[in-house]
Design an enzyme around this catalytic site. Structure first.
Site, PDB file in Angstrom:
ATOM      1  N   LYS A 291       2.925  -6.418  -5.501  1.00  0.00           N
ATOM      2  CA  LYS A 291       3.365  -6.546  -4.103  1.00  0.00           C
ATOM      3  C   LYS A 291       2.276  -7.132  -3.214  1.00  0.00           C
ATOM      4  O   LYS A 291       2.530  -7.463  -2.048  1.00  0.00           O
ATOM      5  CB  LYS A 291       3.828  -5.192  -3.581  1.00  0.00           C
TER       6      LYS A 291
ATOM      7  N   SER B  68      -4.300  -2.420  -8.539  1.00  0.00           N
ATOM      8  CA  SER B  68      -3.559  -3.084  -7.471  1.00  0.00           C
ATOM      9  C   SER B  68      -2.092  -3.230  -7.893  1.00  0.00           C
ATOM     10  O   SER B  68      -1.638  -2.568  -8.829  1.00  0.00           O
ATOM     11  CB  SER B  68      -4.191  -4.446  -7.149  1.00  0.00           C
TER      12      SER B  68
END
Length: 635
Positions: free
Chosen positions: A419, A416
């Site tokens: 952001k 991931s």
């Protein structure tokens, strides 16, 4: 002369032996006459002749047995100097001993004079033999570079240890480079102003004077522990002075024991941003991967390809590389064929959005471990194409995760991004929704352990700011920065993947692992430093232009939301984020509804639903900001 140098011809070893003999004979004669005060009328010619003949026999025997004549003058080094010192002691001591034992009648009470002659001869002969080799090496280097048509480059070497000396020797013996080593630079006061291999050790504070008076053009530094504060201070000062910094690998990585010109690189901004090497437990990682069938999605991307390289070091039974980008996947295939010829690898062109194609991979290969790196990552593009962001980052992740459950894979690790924290753009929100689904899947009833890893920007990844700045500088500028205050976290690709693998070993399921990204870096400072590294002056040679924040872009990235807490792990660089848990039923229903809306490709409807799933998603500098106002007006 040019033909002699180009063809690599050498001076005959017998010529060198004769030159050595002439040097020691001249040295002995000079020492003898010096002790006698050059009063030739008082010199006994018979005694002098016996001395000369005896000394000649002993000297040439010692030089021959010691193989002093077999070394090439052009490659003379400190080892040769030690051999000269040893040989000089040997033939002088043997001569003195022989005279005292077998020629006492000839010496005739001149013991003191004989001792003095031998002592003076030792220093003179040693000095001249060393000078012959140093002169031979320097003349050869001068002539080869002169006939090669290369301009000399005056350089300093950082450090005053064994590594620095090895670098000096390698540079001076390498015909491919035209460096003249002026001296060494260091901050260790114990070694300052001493000499190593006839070169002086200077303090780094003298760099401005050395630049001015010695015309220093480059600083050579070993590319090892560049995070050391002292090294960074020297590098920063060199860059400000316009001295180019060149890195070389440590001697243990030289090709065939010699420093190749291709291994020398100009200092890159990535080198300055590096931190202390991360230490992981390879035994834990190997236990997780060795002998397993591993699937890597997005395997041709920056992160995915590095996961491939590092996973192969742990000997999986089978590694399946999945990506829909044909050319990049072919490039990584060629690389692996060269570097891992015996590894069991399957290259699969497939799209994570195609559930049937992905299921065939799980069926065929019985996948045990998944590293899910397939994703769309560019913020401005996804802001204008939210249906693609949802289709890949949410839908694609859901496909792979559901298949992992169906085929009872042991572990699913998702890559991931920071952001996803308090997202201000579609890309970040799509990754946060993927995180929610992955976490929700974790259950005692599910065999698969679902783990998420979250980190910031990686240095040099495809399309990132550093390659862009480098290309702009090569074109002569300007360098474009969105905002003077914008900052980002940076981590090397290798470092990020190491932590991904380590986090995968410690996860029990349902965790979001957050990496220590160090201190944030101002992008404008990054740009200025890259301009300096390229040898230009910011504002004069190359300008920096501010273009304004792009759609969905933040000034500051976060690794944790304000409501999130962290728990430590056994690794100091990895923490666990404590986030709000969602039930599988809730998450699955919301995501299915989002994917159904996505099929209509109505951007406003898609983003509106994303904001409902992720309430902290507040658009910034985006066409979707009006949706936030409408949402707040309704509550």
């Amino acid at each position: 002369m040019k033909r002699f140098l180009v063809e690599g011809k050498t001076v005959s070893r017998w010529t060198i032996l004769i030159l050595d003999l002439l040097i020691v004979l001249w040295s002995f004669s000079f020492s003898f006459f010096l002790v006698k005060g050059f009063e030739f009328t008082l010199i006994n010619p018979v005694r002098f002749s016996i001395y000369i003949i005896s000394f000649s026999f002993i000297a040439i025997t010692t030089l021959y047995v010691g193989r002093m004549h077999t070394g090439l003058l052009r490659y003379s080094n400190s080892v040769d100097l030690f051999r000269i010192f040893s040989a000089a002691i040997t033939f002088n001591v043997i001569f003195l001993s022989a005279m005292l034992l077998f020629a006492q009648s000839i010496i005739d009470n001149e013991y003191q004079n004989l001792f003095l002659i031998v002592l003076i001869n030792f220093f003179i002969s040693t000095s001249l033999l060393v000078m012959l080799r140093v002169a031979g090496r320097n003349i050869y280097q001068f002539l080869t570079r002169r006939f090669a048509g290369k301009d000399f480059v005056n350089v300093l070497i950082y450090g005053s240890d064994k590594n620095a000396v090895l670098v000096k020797q390698a540079l001076e013996s390498n015909q491919e480079v035209n460096y003249v080593v002026v001296g060494f630079i260091d901050i260790n006061r114990n070694r300052l102003y001493s000499y190593m291999e006839q070169k002086k050790v200077y303090h780094f504070k003298e760099l401005p004077e050395l630049k001015k008076y010695k015309k220093i053009q480059e600083l050579i530094i070993v590319h090892e522990n560049l995070d050391e504060r002292s090294k960074k201070v020297v590098i920063e000062r060199s860059i400000r002075l316009g001295i180019k910094v060149v890195t070389v690998p440590p001697s243990s990585k030289w090709l065939s024991g010699t420093l190749n010109r291709k291994q020398m690189h100009e200092l890159r901004i990535e080198d300055l941003l590096q931190r202390k090497p991360i230490v992981i437990d390879p035994s834990r990682v190997k236990k997780d991967i060795c002998g397993k069938r591993v699937l890597i999605t997005g395997a041709a991307g920056s992160i995915g390809s590095e996961i491939v390289r590092q996973v192969l070091d742990y000997e999986p039974a089978l590694l399946i590389l999945c990506d829909h980008a044909e050319s990049p996947l072919h490039a990584i295939q060629l690389e692996l064929e060269d570097n891992f010829p015996s590894a069991h690898i399957e290259m699969v062109i497939a799209d994570v959005r195609d559930i049937n194609r992905m299921e065939s991979i799980f069926k065929t290969y019985s996948v045990q471990v998944i590293y899910h790196a397939a994703a769309y990552k560019h913020v401005p593009l996804m802001e204008h194409n939210p249906f693609e962001a949802v289709d890949v980052n949410v839908g694609g992740t859901k496909h792979i995760a559901d298949l992992a459950v169906k085929y009872q894979a042991e572990k699913f690790v998702m890559v991931s991004t920071d952001k996803a924290v308090n997202p201000t753009n579609v890309m970040g929100a799509s990754k946060r929704i993927a995180e929610i689904y992955i976490q929700a899947l974790n259950s005692p009833d599910v065999k698969t352990r679902f783990i998420t890893t979250r980190f910031g920007n990686v240095l040099g990844s495809n399309g990132s700011v550093i390659p862009r700045f480098r290309a702009q500088i090569e074109r002569g500028g300007p360098v474009t920065v969105t905002h003077p205050e914008i900052t980002r976290y940076f981590m090397t690709i290798s470092e990020a993947v190491q932590l991904v693998l380590e986090a995968g070993t410690m996860g029990h399921g349902g965790e979001i692992f957050v990496f220590d990204m160090g201190k944030p870096v101002k992008i404008v400072d990054l740009a200025k430093k890259m301009i300096q590294l390229a040898g230009y002056v910011e504002g004069i040679d190359i300008k920096i232009v501010y273009t304004g924040l792009r759609p969905g872009e933040k000034l500051y990235e976060e690794l944790l939301a304000s409501s999130e807490l962290t728990l430590p792990t056994h690794h100091e660089k990895i923490n666990i984020a404590k986030v709000r848990n969602h039930s599988y039923e809730e998450a699955n229903a919301a995501i299915i509804e989002l994917l159904n809306i996505n099929e209509k490709q109505d951007s406003q409807s898609i983003v509106r639903k994303m904001k409902i799933i992720v309430p902290e998603f507040l658009s910034n500098n985006s066409i979707y900001e009006d949706l936030d106002s409408a949402y707040f007006d309704s509550i």
